[in-house]
Scaffold this active site. Structure first.
Site, mmCIF file in Angstrom:
data_model
loop_
_atom_site.group_PDB
_atom_site.id
_atom_site.type_symbol
_atom_site.label_atom_id
_atom_site.label_comp_id
_atom_site.label_asym_id
_atom_site.label_seq_id
_atom_site.Cartn_x
_atom_site.Cartn_y
_atom_site.Cartn_z
ATOM 1 N N ASP A 1 -4.405 0.861 0.186
ATOM 2 C CA ASP A 1 -4.846 1.554 1.409
ATOM 3 C C ASP A 1 -6.021 2.505 1.129
ATOM 4 O O ASP A 1 -7.172 2.110 1.315
ATOM 5 C CB ASP A 1 -3.674 2.297 2.050
ATOM 6 C CG ASP A 1 -3.826 2.499 3.552
ATOM 7 O OD1 ASP A 1 -4.807 1.978 4.131
ATOM 8 O OD2 ASP A 1 -2.977 3.163 4.160
ATOM 9 N N HIS B 1 -9.319 0.500 2.247
ATOM 10 C CA HIS B 1 -10.459 1.082 2.964
ATOM 11 C C HIS B 1 -11.411 1.600 1.901
ATOM 12 O O HIS B 1 -11.037 2.513 1.137
ATOM 13 C CB HIS B 1 -9.999 2.223 3.874
ATOM 14 C CG HIS B 1 -8.943 1.803 4.850
ATOM 15 N ND1 HIS B 1 -9.241 1.380 6.119
ATOM 16 C CD2 HIS B 1 -7.588 1.705 4.726
ATOM 17 C CE1 HIS B 1 -8.118 1.060 6.750
ATOM 18 N NE2 HIS B 1 -7.105 1.238 5.927
ATOM 19 N N HIS C 1 -4.323 -2.978 11.927
ATOM 20 C CA HIS C 1 -3.228 -2.078 11.584
ATOM 21 C C HIS C 1 -2.251 -2.072 12.762
ATOM 22 O O HIS C 1 -2.672 -1.950 13.925
ATOM 23 C CB HIS C 1 -3.734 -0.650 11.391
ATOM 24 C CG HIS C 1 -4.424 -0.401 10.085
ATOM 25 N ND1 HIS C 1 -5.463 -1.161 9.648
ATOM 26 C CD2 HIS C 1 -4.203 0.546 9.132
ATOM 27 C CE1 HIS C 1 -5.868 -0.687 8.466
ATOM 28 N NE2 HIS C 1 -5.119 0.347 8.132
ATOM 29 N N GLU D 1 2.445 1.012 11.619
ATOM 30 C CA GLU D 1 2.413 2.022 10.547
ATOM 31 C C GLU D 1 3.116 3.260 11.119
ATOM 32 O O GLU D 1 4.210 3.603 10.710
ATOM 33 C CB GLU D 1 0.971 2.339 10.144
ATOM 34 C CG GLU D 1 0.854 3.426 9.080
ATOM 35 C CD GLU D 1 -0.608 3.841 8.789
ATOM 36 O OE1 GLU D 1 -1.493 3.576 9.638
ATOM 37 O OE2 GLU D 1 -0.848 4.450 7.720
HETATM 38 N N1 ADE Z 1 -7.976 4.410 7.924
HETATM 39 C C1 ADE Z 1 -7.872 4.576 6.601
HETATM 40 N N2 ADE Z 1 -6.590 4.515 6.235
HETATM 41 C C2 ADE Z 1 -5.856 4.280 7.340
HETATM 42 C C3 ADE Z 1 -4.492 4.094 7.603
HETATM 43 N N3 ADE Z 1 -3.547 4.141 6.643
HETATM 44 N N4 ADE Z 1 -4.090 3.895 8.874
HETATM 45 C C4 ADE Z 1 -5.000 3.861 9.847
HETATM 46 N N5 ADE Z 1 -6.304 4.015 9.650
HETATM 47 C C5 ADE Z 1 -6.737 4.231 8.410
HETATM 48 ZN ZN ZN Z 2 -5.073 1.141 6.175
#
Ligand code: ADE
Ligand code: ZN
Length: 346
Positions: A287, A24, A206, A209
């Protein structure tokens, strides 16, 4: 002087050509740049100094991080801000052996503050174009929808961005889905993803997670993504892991992120080695490296040390990253040749 074995190993790892597929760009905002942009844009920060910012980076879960991350992004206002942010990341990535980077960005975080979409695209694109010639790194943009907002808001963002495809279509090739996962299942975005597929965008999301394995299934079967971002909770459902292996769906795993956000307690407990050894297409990524204490090479080193990864497995992780990228095969092939040469396999 001969390099010590430890240095030799790190240099070898650094020299492997790698792609970064889960990054990101707002998550690369280092506290020093945050302060500089705040000063330039006349924005007051709730921190006394750079050290106070770093001290605030103690997260208990995904939401505790997102609150800090969205606040930090508030200093990004001008085209130059986005350009400098991306350029700083690309320079840092190059030092880690990154040859290709697919950058996610969250336009809704910026448009909500009155920053024009064009400003965001222009700054990121200028950096990516400069990096191709100047740093030898290719790059793409993945526009990511915030899943805590509605699907209608995602549609509105997409429609507002589409006119910019003419100017930035060589870079903006894909769509992502991020932010608070629990309670925001992939199915919430089924219609907007169908529209993005029809428009020819490459799709990622995503899933798995913090959310359950069912969210990974939803991303695969409803959103029809080509890659899963994270996906580490898939291993709670062995049939799903088999499905990921059979369908050769890459997972963009972010070990230091998982550690910082409490997805795993200890890197030695991380399942990425098990997934890799089960035949999953695992890739390593950083990330939000400014917040999680490590860029791409740090993620490779920390994982190798915690999980006793063999050199062959590290080469496989780097190869997976190149093959799982959205680069055309003709552009992947020379990078893979460089990888085999650096790994001593040519
Ligand atoms: N936005 C930035 N990092 C993130 C992550 N690890 N999971 C979800 N949204 C995000
Ligand atoms: Zn992410």
């Amino acid at each position: 002087m001969a390099a010590s074995p430890d240095h030799e190993w790190r240099d070898w790892l650094r020299a492997l050509p790698k792609a970064e597929l889960h990054l990101h760009i707002e998550g690369t905002l280092e506290p020093e740049l945050m302060f500089e942009l705040a000063r330039r844009n006349g924005i007051a920060l709730p921190y006394a100094d750079v050290q106070a910012v770093r001290d605030a980076y103690r997260f208990t879960d995904l939401q505790s991080f997102l609150d800090v991350y969205y606040a930090g992004a508030g200093v990004l206002v001008t085209e130059r801000d986005f350009y400098e942010l991306a350029m700083a990341y690309l320079r840092r990535a190059q030092a880690d052996g990154v040859v290709h980077a697919e950058l996610m960005f969250d336009p809704q975080t910026h448009t909500a503050r009155g920053v024009a979409l064009e400003t965001v695209f222009a700054g990121l694109a200028r950096a990516l174009r400069e990096a191709r010639g100047g740093l030898g790194i290719s790059g793409y943009l993945l526009l990511s929808f915030l899943r805590h907002l509605s699907e209608d808001e995602a549609f509105a963002t997409l429609e507002a961005a589409l006119p910019l495809r003419e100017a930035y279509g060589d870079l903006w090739i894909g769509i992502g889905l991020d932010s608070s996962e629990r309670g925001n299942p992939p199915e919430k975005f089924a219609r907007v993803y169908a529209r993005c597929a029809a428009l020819g965008f490459r799709l990622v999301a995503h899933a798995g997670e913090e959310g359950p394995p069912d969210y990974v299934r939803g991303a695969l079967d409803t959103l029809k993504v080509a890659r899963i971002d994270h996906g580490v909770r898939s291993s709670e459902d062995p049939a799903l892991v088999q499905e990921l292996v059979r369908r050769r769906v890459p997972l963009t795993v972010c070990p230091l992120s998982n550690l910082k956000l409490g997805v795993v307690r200890d890197l030695r407990d991380h399942n990425l080695a098990k997934l890799l050894r089960a035949g999953a297409i695992v890739t390593l990524n950083s990330d939000d490296p400014a917040y999680f204490g490590g860029y791409l090479l740090d993620n490779y080193i920390a994982s190798a040390e915690a999980l006793d990864l063999a050199r062959d497995e590290l080469v496989t992780l780097a190869a997976n990253s190149l093959k799982a990228s959205f680069l055309p095969h003709a552009e992947q092939a020379p990078l893979l040749d460089r990888l085999w040469a650096a790994a001593g396999r040519s």
